[in-house]
Design an enzyme around this catalytic site. Structure first.
Site, PDB file in Angstrom:
ATOM      1  N   ASN A   7       0.850  -1.185   0.000  1.00 44.12           N
ATOM      2  CA  ASN A   7       0.000   0.000   0.000  1.00 44.12           C
ATOM      3  C   ASN A   7       0.891   1.242   0.000  1.00 44.12           C
ATOM      4  O   ASN A   7       1.710   1.427   0.906  1.00 44.12           O
ATOM      5  CB  ASN A   7      -0.905  -0.026   1.243  1.00 44.12           C
ATOM      6  CG  ASN A   7      -1.934   1.085   1.240  1.00 44.12           C
ATOM      7  OD1 ASN A   7      -1.623   2.228   0.921  1.00 44.12           O
ATOM      8  ND2 ASN A   7      -3.158   0.769   1.630  1.00 44.12           N
ATOM      9  N   ARG A  18       4.695  18.197   1.655  1.00 42.71           N
ATOM     10  CA  ARG A  18       5.599  19.253   1.195  1.00 42.71           C
ATOM     11  C   ARG A  18       5.090  19.948  -0.064  1.00 42.71           C
ATOM     12  O   ARG A  18       5.545  21.031  -0.423  1.00 42.71           O
ATOM     13  CB  ARG A  18       6.988  18.644   0.925  1.00 42.71           C
ATOM     14  CG  ARG A  18       8.081  19.636   0.572  1.00 42.71           C
ATOM     15  CD  ARG A  18       8.411  20.572   1.724  1.00 42.71           C
ATOM     16  NE  ARG A  18       9.444  21.510   1.347  1.00 42.71           N
ATOM     17  CZ  ARG A  18      10.737  21.349   1.631  1.00 42.71           C
ATOM     18  NH1 ARG A  18      11.149  20.267   2.269  1.00 42.71           N
ATOM     19  NH2 ARG A  18      11.614  22.269   1.275  1.00 42.71           N
ATOM     20  N   HIS A  43      -5.542   3.464  -1.457  1.00 37.59           N
ATOM     21  CA  HIS A  43      -6.822   3.689  -0.779  1.00 37.59           C
ATOM     22  C   HIS A  43      -7.146   5.181  -0.864  1.00 37.59           C
ATOM     23  O   HIS A  43      -6.898   5.937   0.069  1.00 37.59           O
ATOM     24  CB  HIS A  43      -6.723   3.236   0.681  1.00 37.59           C
ATOM     25  CG  HIS A  43      -8.034   3.237   1.411  1.00 37.59           C
ATOM     26  ND1 HIS A  43      -8.347   2.309   2.369  1.00 37.59           N
ATOM     27  CD2 HIS A  43      -9.111   4.056   1.332  1.00 37.59           C
ATOM     28  CE1 HIS A  43      -9.547   2.550   2.849  1.00 37.59           C
ATOM     29  NE2 HIS A  43     -10.034   3.619   2.227  1.00 37.59           N
ATOM     30  N   GLU A  70      -8.718   0.184  -2.925  1.00 33.01           N
ATOM     31  CA  GLU A  70      -9.650  -0.037  -1.829  1.00 33.01           C
ATOM     32  C   GLU A  70     -10.262   1.273  -1.370  1.00 33.01           C
ATOM     33  O   GLU A  70      -9.682   2.343  -1.527  1.00 33.01           O
ATOM     34  CB  GLU A  70      -8.950  -0.746  -0.662  1.00 33.01           C
ATOM     35  CG  GLU A  70      -7.764  -0.019  -0.082  1.00 33.01           C
ATOM     36  CD  GLU A  70      -7.092  -0.805   1.038  1.00 33.01           C
ATOM     37  OE1 GLU A  70      -7.111  -2.058   0.988  1.00 33.01           O
ATOM     38  OE2 GLU A  70      -6.559  -0.171   1.962  1.00 33.01           O
ATOM     39  N   HIS A 190      -3.987  -4.723   7.748  1.00 34.40           N
ATOM     40  CA  HIS A 190      -4.098  -3.692   8.776  1.00 34.40           C
ATOM     41  C   HIS A 190      -3.204  -4.037   9.961  1.00 34.40           C
ATOM     42  O   HIS A 190      -3.463  -4.968  10.711  1.00 34.40           O
ATOM     43  CB  HIS A 190      -5.538  -3.464   9.262  1.00 34.40           C
ATOM     44  CG  HIS A 190      -5.722  -2.088   9.835  1.00 34.40           C
ATOM     45  ND1 HIS A 190      -6.159  -1.029   9.080  1.00 34.40           N
ATOM     46  CD2 HIS A 190      -5.486  -1.587  11.061  1.00 34.40           C
ATOM     47  CE1 HIS A 190      -6.212   0.065   9.830  1.00 34.40           C
ATOM     48  NE2 HIS A 190      -5.801  -0.247  11.031  1.00 34.40           N
ATOM     49  N   GLY A 213       1.033  -1.437   4.306  1.00 30.69           N
ATOM     50  CA  GLY A 213       1.492  -0.102   3.959  1.00 30.69           C
ATOM     51  C   GLY A 213       2.259   0.583   5.064  1.00 30.69           C
ATOM     52  O   GLY A 213       3.477   0.750   4.995  1.00 30.69           O
TER      53      GLY A 213
END
Length: 237
Positions: A7, A18, A43, A70, A190, A213
């Site tokens: 991810n 930035r 996502h 997702e 997750h 991720g």
């Protein structure tokens, strides 16, 4: 082997902090695939606070492995997925202002809605997955929506892993056995990390894919993406 989908939301978060286009989400994704990632996940949220909708369009042109989008299937998201036509769409019931996903679908309460959305995606040849908690009724409900896969929400496993990994994994094993009986493919994601991924993978029968991720990017700050991806692939093999 369980596939590793990376991810890249956190790459987009760093870019947006930035302004400009450094780091470049597309270039990083190309490198992640070169280092061995077997999929790229994004996502996008309606406010585009990390992944932008244009990122989805740009990534579609270059991802050569699996492309997974997702998100909460609001109309804007549905339109994007149908336009981009990724390998897989993962439906997540996150609130508009959620920092991160924090619950799976109530697949019984939202059965009709999920059936309608999933049918639309599958008619275009997009593999579907829905985010669920490790609860028997929710997995049985997922089957009735017509989804191809479920993605097990693994936050509770990650939280309990350090103190009682057997208790942490138990509901996920039970859920996986039900999913296998129902012929639902199993993904997971997750808070999975290098610390807890191997035990999870070895415990879950027929785990097809993990999406990672935050932890992976955080680990890469110390060890670099190439090293971290190699370690994940070793633990998932």
């Amino acid at each position: 082997m369980t596939k590793l989908s990376v991810n890249v939301n956190k790459i987009a978060t760093l870019r947006n902090a930035r302004g400009g286009d450094v780091p470049n989400v597309v270039n990083v994704s190309v490198d992640l695939e070169k280092f061995g990632a077997q999929g790229i996940t994004i996502h996008p949220r309606p406010d585009e606070r990390h992944i932008r909708y244009q990122d989805a369009r740009d990534l579609k042109k270059i991802v050569t492995t699996e492309f997974n989008i997702e998100g909460n299937p609001v109309q804007k998201f549905i339109d994007l997925v149908l336009e981009v036509n990724p390998t897989q769409v993962t439906l997540v019931p996150d609130a508009v202002d959620a920092i991160t996903s924090d619950a799976g679908w109530d697949t019984i309460k939202h059965k009709s809605f999920l059936q309608e959305v999933i049918k639309e995606f599958k008619n275009q040849g997009i593999r579907t997955s829905i985010f669920v908690d490790p609860v028997q009724e929710m997995i049985e409900g997922a089957k009735s929506t017509g989804t191809d896969r479920i993605e097990l929400y693994t936050e509770s496993y990650a939280k309990l892993y350090a103190t009682d990994k057997e208790a942490a994994i138990r509901p996920y094993i039970d859920s996986a056995l039900i999913a296998n009986e129902l012929e639902l493919g199993i993904n997971a994601g997750h808070d999975l990390s290098l610390e807890n991924i191997e035990y999870f993978k070895n415990s879950i029968p027929n785990l097809l894919e993990v999406s990672i991720g935050h932890a992976l990017v955080s680990e890469a700050l110390y060890y670099g993406f190439e090293t971290v991806i190699a370690e994940y692939l070793k633990k998932l093999s």
